[in-house]
Design a protein around this motif. Structure first.
Motif, mmCIF file in Angstrom:
data_model
loop_
_atom_site.group_PDB
_atom_site.id
_atom_site.type_symbol
_atom_site.label_atom_id
_atom_site.label_comp_id
_atom_site.label_asym_id
_atom_site.label_seq_id
_atom_site.Cartn_x
_atom_site.Cartn_y
_atom_site.Cartn_z
ATOM 1 N N ILE A 93 0.817 -1.217 0.000
ATOM 2 C CA ILE A 93 0.000 0.000 0.000
ATOM 3 C C ILE A 93 0.852 1.268 0.000
ATOM 4 C CG2 ILE A 93 -1.938 -1.147 1.128
ATOM 5 C CD1 ILE A 93 -1.080 0.194 3.739
ATOM 6 N N PHE A 94 2.148 1.117 0.257
ATOM 7 C CA PHE A 94 3.042 2.272 0.248
ATOM 8 C C PHE A 94 3.965 2.215 -0.964
ATOM 9 C CE2 PHE A 94 2.478 1.394 4.919
ATOM 10 C CZ PHE A 94 1.655 2.484 5.177
ATOM 11 N N GLU A 95 4.469 3.356 -1.373
ATOM 12 C CA GLU A 95 5.453 3.376 -2.453
ATOM 13 C C GLU A 95 6.801 2.839 -1.982
ATOM 14 O OE1 GLU A 95 5.791 7.236 -4.146
ATOM 15 O OE2 GLU A 95 3.689 7.317 -4.831
ATOM 16 N N ASN A 96 7.104 3.017 -0.725
ATOM 17 C CA ASN A 96 8.353 2.529 -0.138
ATOM 18 C C ASN A 96 8.189 1.055 0.253
ATOM 19 O OD1 ASN A 96 10.500 1.896 1.706
ATOM 20 N ND2 ASN A 96 10.836 4.090 2.016
ATOM 21 N N MET A 97 8.940 0.160 -0.386
ATOM 22 C CA MET A 97 8.790 -1.265 -0.132
ATOM 23 C C MET A 97 9.285 -1.658 1.253
ATOM 24 S SD MET A 97 7.099 -2.493 -2.530
ATOM 25 C CE MET A 97 7.185 -4.178 -1.921
ATOM 26 N N ILE A 98 10.216 -0.915 1.808
ATOM 27 C CA ILE A 98 10.672 -1.216 3.170
ATOM 28 C C ILE A 98 9.511 -1.081 4.151
ATOM 29 C CG2 ILE A 98 12.253 -0.568 5.027
ATOM 30 C CD1 ILE A 98 13.611 -1.853 2.632
ATOM 31 N N LEU A 99 8.707 -0.033 3.956
ATOM 32 C CA LEU A 99 7.519 0.133 4.799
ATOM 33 C C LEU A 99 6.534 -1.009 4.590
ATOM 34 C CD1 LEU A 99 6.811 3.976 4.498
ATOM 35 C CD2 LEU A 99 7.832 2.748 6.426
ATOM 36 N N LEU A 154 -7.787 -7.987 1.372
ATOM 37 C CA LEU A 154 -8.106 -6.697 1.982
ATOM 38 C C LEU A 154 -6.976 -5.682 1.879
ATOM 39 C CD1 LEU A 154 -10.066 -7.772 5.200
ATOM 40 C CD2 LEU A 154 -10.975 -6.926 3.037
ATOM 41 N N TRP A 155 -5.789 -6.072 2.307
ATOM 42 C CA TRP A 155 -4.680 -5.131 2.225
ATOM 43 C C TRP A 155 -4.407 -4.713 0.779
ATOM 44 C CZ3 TRP A 155 -3.033 -2.331 6.010
ATOM 45 C CH2 TRP A 155 -2.996 -2.807 7.320
ATOM 46 N N ASN A 156 -4.453 -5.675 -0.123
ATOM 47 C CA ASN A 156 -4.126 -5.388 -1.527
ATOM 48 C C ASN A 156 -5.358 -5.395 -2.428
ATOM 49 O OD1 ASN A 156 -1.418 -5.280 -0.771
ATOM 50 N ND2 ASN A 156 -1.066 -7.435 -1.241
ATOM 51 N N THR A 157 -6.511 -5.102 -1.855
ATOM 52 C CA THR A 157 -7.732 -5.131 -2.650
ATOM 53 C C THR A 157 -7.698 -4.071 -3.756
ATOM 54 O OG1 THR A 157 -10.136 -4.821 -2.594
ATOM 55 C CG2 THR A 157 -8.849 -3.623 -0.971
ATOM 56 N N PRO A 158 -8.056 -4.438 -4.973
ATOM 57 C CA PRO A 158 -8.062 -3.465 -6.074
ATOM 58 C C PRO A 158 -9.172 -2.427 -5.957
ATOM 59 C CG PRO A 158 -8.953 -5.584 -6.798
ATOM 60 C CD PRO A 158 -8.398 -5.794 -5.424
ATOM 61 N N SER A 159 -10.103 -2.619 -5.019
ATOM 62 C CA SER A 159 -11.210 -1.671 -4.889
ATOM 63 C C SER A 159 -10.803 -0.401 -4.154
ATOM 64 C CB SER A 159 -12.381 -2.333 -4.145
ATOM 65 O OG SER A 159 -12.040 -2.618 -2.805
ATOM 66 N N VAL A 160 -9.581 -0.400 -3.595
ATOM 67 C CA VAL A 160 -9.077 0.796 -2.921
ATOM 68 C C VAL A 160 -8.016 1.436 -3.801
ATOM 69 C CG1 VAL A 160 -7.866 1.690 -0.905
ATOM 70 C CG2 VAL A 160 -9.553 -0.136 -0.633
ATOM 71 N N ASN A 218 -4.311 5.446 -1.171
ATOM 72 C CA ASN A 218 -5.324 5.786 -0.174
ATOM 73 C C ASN A 218 -5.309 4.723 0.925
ATOM 74 O OD1 ASN A 218 -7.396 7.064 1.121
ATOM 75 N ND2 ASN A 218 -8.858 6.914 -0.560
ATOM 76 N N TRP A 219 -4.162 4.613 1.599
ATOM 77 C CA TRP A 219 -3.936 3.513 2.526
ATOM 78 C C TRP A 219 -4.808 3.579 3.772
ATOM 79 C CZ3 TRP A 219 -2.477 5.683 7.052
ATOM 80 C CH2 TRP A 219 -1.796 6.892 6.998
ATOM 81 N N LEU A 220 -5.353 4.744 4.102
ATOM 82 C CA LEU A 220 -6.193 4.846 5.287
ATOM 83 C C LEU A 220 -7.425 3.942 5.167
ATOM 84 C CD1 LEU A 220 -6.683 6.169 7.998
ATOM 85 C CD2 LEU A 220 -7.864 8.037 6.813
ATOM 86 N N TYR A 223 7.243 -4.094 3.651
ATOM 87 C CA TYR A 223 7.795 -5.297 4.277
ATOM 88 C C TYR A 223 7.638 -5.250 5.792
ATOM 89 C CZ TYR A 223 10.056 -6.196 -0.257
ATOM 90 O OH TYR A 223 10.299 -6.434 -1.582
ATOM 91 N N ALA A 224 7.925 -4.098 6.363
ATOM 92 C CA ALA A 224 7.822 -3.948 7.820
ATOM 93 C C ALA A 224 6.378 -4.141 8.277
ATOM 94 C CB ALA A 224 8.343 -2.573 8.249
ATOM 95 N N LEU A 225 5.424 -3.565 7.540
ATOM 96 C CA LEU A 225 4.018 -3.708 7.896
ATOM 97 C C LEU A 225 3.570 -5.154 7.738
ATOM 98 C CD1 LEU A 225 1.373 -2.446 8.764
ATOM 99 C CD2 LEU A 225 0.918 -1.852 6.368
ATOM 100 N N THR A 226 4.080 -5.850 6.727
ATOM 101 C CA THR A 226 3.733 -7.254 6.527
ATOM 102 C C THR A 226 4.195 -8.102 7.709
ATOM 103 O OG1 THR A 226 3.893 -7.020 4.121
ATOM 104 C CG2 THR A 226 3.993 -9.257 5.010
ATOM 105 N N VAL A 227 5.429 -7.893 8.148
ATOM 106 C CA VAL A 227 5.947 -8.630 9.297
ATOM 107 C C VAL A 227 5.107 -8.331 10.538
ATOM 108 C CG1 VAL A 227 7.905 -8.906 10.877
ATOM 109 C CG2 VAL A 227 8.305 -8.751 8.416
ATOM 110 N N PHE A 228 4.829 -7.049 10.760
ATOM 111 C CA PHE A 228 4.019 -6.649 11.919
ATOM 112 C C PHE A 228 2.641 -7.286 11.863
ATOM 113 C CE2 PHE A 228 0.911 -3.797 13.876
ATOM 114 C CZ PHE A 228 1.439 -3.673 15.160
#
Length: 355
Positions: A129-135, A232-238, A242-244, A137-142
């Protein structure tokens, strides 16, 4: 496809029921018992803890069915993504079973959850959901580690984690079927896991005869986290960026486990306790202290999550409803969370608690 999946579910339902029944009857012969029976818990820890075996076998059987189906229709079933899902689910189940039997330290559990998340990221199954892949990856782990722990912590009263995870998976199946997101492997395997959790309610509803154990909660946590990333996280409907909205949808879909984990963590931290140690201070327990019985607690929390998941399905399938109704639903979800938290602050544990 829908007819095939429906037929598979109807076949798997009695199969999974028999698997649960078999391990219930043979639990003493297998000599697999809870390693830690001295910690503070809501009920006896001497009941069989092999519910997760049925979950995992339901997953494995349907994964095998998917391979057969993929071979017949000409779908590639040897990809890294499919293999990684199977490996991640297997590690989650095995690490939970080891923890059940040997009462491993929390560091072992966290490490294995981290391994599961890294395997998924390596296969491309990550939040994006972010342009920064580090973010990302970090969110995925969390997220993976958080949900595996959250559903494990929620498994503190009969049928709670079983019913809540079933409701969440049903919502994600609806999203996959109505929007076409998610892989065919996930569709096949979620049918097996759903058959396993639904049939397990016959053994896990109060008064339960068997628990899912950490082998069940760790497996179901890993599996549900994978489903949520894909649907849900990667749903194409969002709209990208617009990560919020993604956060709101996730919060609503997992409102009960997120609320319970957050509430327990805050309250225990304020008391100077470790958040991830077992106790009788969950939202479920405080609802019981309000004179609801175990059945009513399961039904109330199940109803809350059912309504919330149904709203999430509507928002994903009909994106046009997000502009107005999502805000209303988000405020309602926050109000429910605050209400459940307030209950834990104003109700007190009675001198004599349930056995």
């Amino acid at each position: 496809m829908i007819k095939l999946l429906a037929l598979l579910f109807l076949v798997m339902l009695p199969v999974c029921w028999y698997i649960h029944h078999y391990f219930l009857v043979r639990s003493n012969d297998l000599s697999i018992h809870k390693g830690n029976t001295t910690g503070e818990r809501w009920a006896s820890q001497k009941k069989p803890i092999l519910g997760g075996v049925g979950f995992f076998l339901g997953f494995v059987i349907c994964a095998a069915c998917w391979i057969i189906w993929a071979h017949i229709v000409g779908v590639d079933y040897s990809g890294t993504k499919a293999l990684s899902i199977v490996i991640a689910a297997t590690i989650a189940f095995a690490s939970g079973l080891i923890d059940d039997v040997f009462n491993t330290p929390p560091s072992f559990k966290f490490f294995m959850q981290f391994v599961v998340s890294v395997i998924l990221i390596h296969a491309g199954i990550c939040i994006n959901i972010f342009e920064n892949m580090i973010l990302n990856y970090a969110l995925t782990v969390f997220w993976v580690v958080g949900i595996m722990n959250s559903l494990n912590m929620l498994d503190n009263m009969d049928a709670i984690t079983t019913s809540i995870s079933t409701i969440i998976m049903l919502g994600m199946v609806a999203i996959m079927l109505l929007t076409g997101c998610g892989s065919s492997l996930l569709l096949f395997t979620v049918v097996g896991v759903l058959a396993a959790t639904i049939s397990f309610l016959a053994f896990n509803w109060h008064p339960s005869s068997m628990y899912m154990g950490d082998n069940g909660s760790q497996f179901i946590g890993a599996f549900v986290s994978i489903l949520s990333i894909e649907t849900l996280w990667n749903t194409p409907s969002v709209e990208q960026g617009n990560w919020l909205i993604n956060f709101v949808l996730i919060f609503m879909a997992f409102i009960v486990p997120i609320t319970d984990t957050t509430t327990v963590s805050i309250n225990r931290t304020l008391r100077g306790q470790m958040p991830f140690v077992g106790g009788t201070d969950h939202t479920t327990h405080h609802l019981f202290y309000m004179h609801l019985n175990e059945h009513q607690v399961a039904l109330v929390l199940g109803f809350i999550n059912l309504i919330s998941v149904a709203a999430v399905v509507m928002f994903v399938v009909f994106p046009s409803t997000q502009s107005l109704y999502l805000k209303i639903a988000a405020f309602a979800a926050i109000a429910i969370t605050l209400t459940l938290y307030t209950i834990t602050r104003i109700t007190k544990r009675p001198t004599v608690t349930a056995k």
